[in-house]
Scaffold this motif. Structure first.
Motif, PDB file in Angstrom:
ATOM      1  N   PRO A  45       6.032  27.727  59.590  1.00 58.29           N
ATOM      2  CA  PRO A  45       4.506  29.623  59.006  1.00 58.29           C
ATOM      3  C   PRO A  45       4.015  29.713  57.760  1.00 58.29           C
ATOM      4  N   TRP A  46       4.830  29.314  56.842  1.00 50.94           N
ATOM      5  CA  TRP A  46       5.159  30.283  55.843  1.00 50.94           C
ATOM      6  C   TRP A  46       4.544  29.193  54.462  1.00 50.94           C
ATOM      7  N   LYS A  47       3.793  30.077  52.894  1.00 53.14           N
ATOM      8  CA  LYS A  47       3.837  29.322  52.216  1.00 53.14           C
ATOM      9  C   LYS A  47       5.433  29.148  51.018  1.00 53.14           C
ATOM     10  N   LEU A  48       6.009  27.405  50.819  1.00 52.21           N
ATOM     11  CA  LEU A  48       6.754  27.141  50.153  1.00 52.21           C
ATOM     12  C   LEU A  48       6.389  26.757  49.022  1.00 52.21           C
ATOM     13  N   GLU A  49       7.842  26.375  48.303  1.00 49.40           N
ATOM     14  CA  GLU A  49       7.131  26.444  46.432  1.00 49.40           C
ATOM     15  C   GLU A  49       8.511  25.164  46.689  1.00 49.40           C
ATOM     16  N   PRO A  50       8.087  23.753  46.650  1.00 47.88           N
ATOM     17  CA  PRO A  50       9.271  22.647  46.741  1.00 47.88           C
ATOM     18  C   PRO A  50      10.386  22.947  45.530  1.00 47.88           C
ATOM     19  N   ILE A  51      12.127  22.850  45.864  1.00 43.48           N
ATOM     20  CA  ILE A  51      12.757  22.836  44.565  1.00 43.48           C
ATOM     21  C   ILE A  51      13.206  22.207  43.877  1.00 43.48           C
ATOM     22  N   ARG A 105      15.951  37.316  41.691  1.00 38.85           N
ATOM     23  CA  ARG A 105      15.880  36.632  42.329  1.00 38.85           C
ATOM     24  C   ARG A 105      14.985  35.366  43.291  1.00 38.85           C
ATOM     25  N   TYR A 106      15.187  34.580  42.785  1.00 38.47           N
ATOM     26  CA  TYR A 106      15.330  33.420  44.232  1.00 38.47           C
ATOM     27  C   TYR A 106      15.642  33.180  45.628  1.00 38.47           C
ATOM     28  N   TYR A 107      14.706  33.047  45.909  1.00 36.77           N
ATOM     29  CA  TYR A 107      15.573  33.311  47.574  1.00 36.77           C
ATOM     30  C   TYR A 107      15.129  31.411  47.640  1.00 36.77           C
ATOM     31  N   GLY A 108      16.077  30.844  49.018  1.00 32.75           N
ATOM     32  CA  GLY A 108      15.485  29.732  49.216  1.00 32.75           C
ATOM     33  C   GLY A 108      16.269  28.856  49.934  1.00 32.75           C
ATOM     34  N   LEU A 109      15.304  27.890  50.558  1.00 38.66           N
ATOM     35  CA  LEU A 109      15.223  27.545  52.523  1.00 38.66           C
ATOM     36  C   LEU A 109      15.057  25.854  52.041  1.00 38.66           C
ATOM     37  N   TYR A 113      11.220  30.572  48.445  1.00 35.47           N
ATOM     38  CA  TYR A 113      10.144  30.706  49.378  1.00 35.47           C
ATOM     39  C   TYR A 113      10.051  32.561  49.102  1.00 35.47           C
ATOM     40  N   ASP A 114       9.444  33.754  49.805  1.00 40.45           N
ATOM     41  CA  ASP A 114       9.101  34.632  48.906  1.00 40.45           C
ATOM     42  C   ASP A 114       9.834  35.946  49.713  1.00 40.45           C
ATOM     43  N   GLY A 115      11.193  36.267  49.628  1.00 37.17           N
ATOM     44  CA  GLY A 115      11.548  36.979  50.668  1.00 37.17           C
ATOM     45  C   GLY A 115      11.660  38.734  50.388  1.00 37.17           C
ATOM     46  N   ASP A 116      10.776  38.879  49.218  1.00 31.39           N
ATOM     47  CA  ASP A 116      10.087  40.269  49.728  1.00 31.39           C
ATOM     48  C   ASP A 116       8.971  39.799  50.803  1.00 31.39           C
TER      49      ASP A 116
END
Length: 482
Positions: A51-57, A30-34, A66-69
């Motif tokens: 503070p985290w690595k994010l990938e644009p939607i 599944r994909y996690y979103g912020l 974001y990596d929810g794991d």
């Protein structure tokens, strides 16, 4: 994952050759979103401090994967400051595609837990009215917390059957969002328990509810206003057929185009209504998100009988500043308001028992309606003193209050504050560092009284300062447990 046979057969008919691609997507994570809360911080500024690595939607300007794991954004002080909301990526789309403008009156009909309502509020800014409703009073309490955490002040939080709202808000709203209760087929991959719920209450059950809600919303929309209808399901009865029922009952409505994205799929035409292709279907094998359906509709003026009468009645019911203002501002409240650089219209102050509210402008008479909150709770009048609210702290910007304790996110006192502990802040009161934080404010820094506690310039809550010690006033129900 074992899916109901009836559901699989329906999806085969719906997807044709793509059915296997859809089934294969259940093997993917599944994909996690912020979603960045632009009511408090710009996307650019958030990216500088994140503070985290994010990938644009790609289809949501302020949305990121974001990596929810590996990370837990809900355990970070920036979350407590309301800088972002955690939301499934596809679920960000409805509020994003409803074209809300500042100063408008907006209704979120089925608003809990608040993901869409908080985005609508960010579009309004501090102007206009956001009415957020949920029939469940327990869910509405969670909705209120999320709105306050996000810094929303121009709000009404209601807990009513949508049908009861009509008599109060007939042709009142400029924009309405309906994220309707549905069979949840689009969430099967994300939440396996939804499969069992689908078997108990399927599309036929929900389609009747949806048709009722959208018809009720139509009566609360101004001529020229817009409705965004959405579900997280695939069934035609809950999607295109619900839109058809609205168009048949209210022919003054038309389906509008909405901003596209390469993964969007068109709606399915029915009964010679080719314009249903303007509605949008989101499938998890086509996009990095779960399943959704969206339709954007505009209400024309044709067929709107008695419009003038309704608007005249609404104008009569509306009172300036919603509350008429306090005849006399209590001395202790006036003293506190003197610390704010935030401009407040005295006519919009309202006192209910000991609680002081700042009301949205131009509200109708709400007597008899069930609500949890009207306007921004400024605080409470106690014996010979005024205590500001957590909601006010979250609403303010740091520069709008003249006594601030601004802590770095690296300062261990931030976590201690969020746990409700008393803090030693003598180092911030005994040198010039605190004055530097308030450079340009034009106000003299004090070392006692109510202080707005911030993390990296963004408010968290209140504390009572005396002799270098901060007595913690963070709202008990919000305190971190670990």
């Amino acid at each position: 994952m074992k899916l109901p046979v009836a559901f699989e057969e329906k999806m085969k008919d719906l997807l044709g050759e793509e059915f296997q691609d859809y089934i294969d997507c259940y093997e993917e994570k599944r994909y996690y979103g912020l979603r960045v809360n632009t009511l408090k911080i710009s996307v650019e500024d958030f990216q500088k401090i994140c503070p985290w690595k994010l990938e644009p939607i790609p289809w949501i300007e302020n949305g990121f994967y974001y990596d929810g794991d590996s990370i837990q954004p809900a355990k970070h002080p920036y979350y407590a400051a309301g800088l972002y909301y955690l939301q499934e990526p596809s679920a960000m789309t409805p509020a994003n595609r409803l074209p809300v403008q500042p100063r408008e009156k907006v209704l979120d009909v089925c608003a809990a837990p608040g993901g869409k309502a908080t985005e609508l509020a960010s579009k309004l800014g501090r102007e206009g009215v956001l009415a957020a409703n949920d029939i469940s009073s327990s869910r509405a309490k969670g909705l209120l917390k999320n709105l306050e955490l996000s810094g929303v002040g121009n709000l009404l939080v209601l807990s009513e059957e949508p049908g009861k709202l009509i008599s109060y808000f007939r042709e009142y709203f400029d924009k309405i969002l309906i994220d309707a209760p549905c069979s949840g087929e689009g969430m099967f991959r994300k939440e396996k328990r939804m499969v069992k719920a689908w078997e108990e209450h399927g599309p036929e059950f929900f389609s009747k509810i949806q048709k009722s809600i959208i018809a009720q919303a139509a009566e609360m929309l101004k001529p020229g206003g817009m409705i965004l209808y959405s579900t997280c399901t695939f069934d035609r009865r809950e999607n295109e057929e619900t839109i058809l029922s609205l168009l048949e009952q209210f022919p003054e409505f038309e389906i509008c185009e909405m901003k596209g994205y390469e993964g969007f799929r068109p709606g399915i035409p029915k009964d010679d209504r080719e314009d249903l292709v303007k509605t949008v279907r989101i499938f998890p094998h086509c996009m990095k998100g779960e399943g959704h359906y969206l339709a954007l509709l505009k209400k024309g003026s044709e067929g709107c009988e008695n419009t003038e009468t309704n608007l005249e009645r609404q104008k009569k019911q509306t009172v300036p500043g919603s509350a008429g203002g306090l005849k006399k501002i209590p001395e202790e409240l006036e003293e506190f308001l003197g610390h704010l650089t935030l401009p407040l219209d005295p006519s919009r102050l309202d006192l209910k028992k000991e609680r002081v509210y700042y009301m949205p402008a131009e509200l109708p008479d709400l007597k008899g309606i069930r609500f949890l909150r009207t306007g921004l709770l400024l605080g409470e009048l106690k014996k010979n003193r005024f205590e500001p609210s957590q909601a006010l702290a979250m609403y303010l910007k740091m520069e709008e209050y003249d006594q601030v304790l601004n802590l770095s996110v690296e300062d261990e006192r931030v976590h201690r504050y969020l746990k409700g502990e008393t803090l030693d802040v003598s180092d911030l009161c005994s040198n010039s560092s605190q004055k530097k934080q308030k450079a340009g404010s034009g106000r003299k820094q004090k070392d006692k009284g109510w202080s707005l506690v911030c993390v990296d310039g963004y408010p968290l809550g209140w504390g009572k300062l005396a002799s270098g010690t901060l007595k913690n006033k963070y709202l008990p129900g919000w305190r971190w447990q670990s």
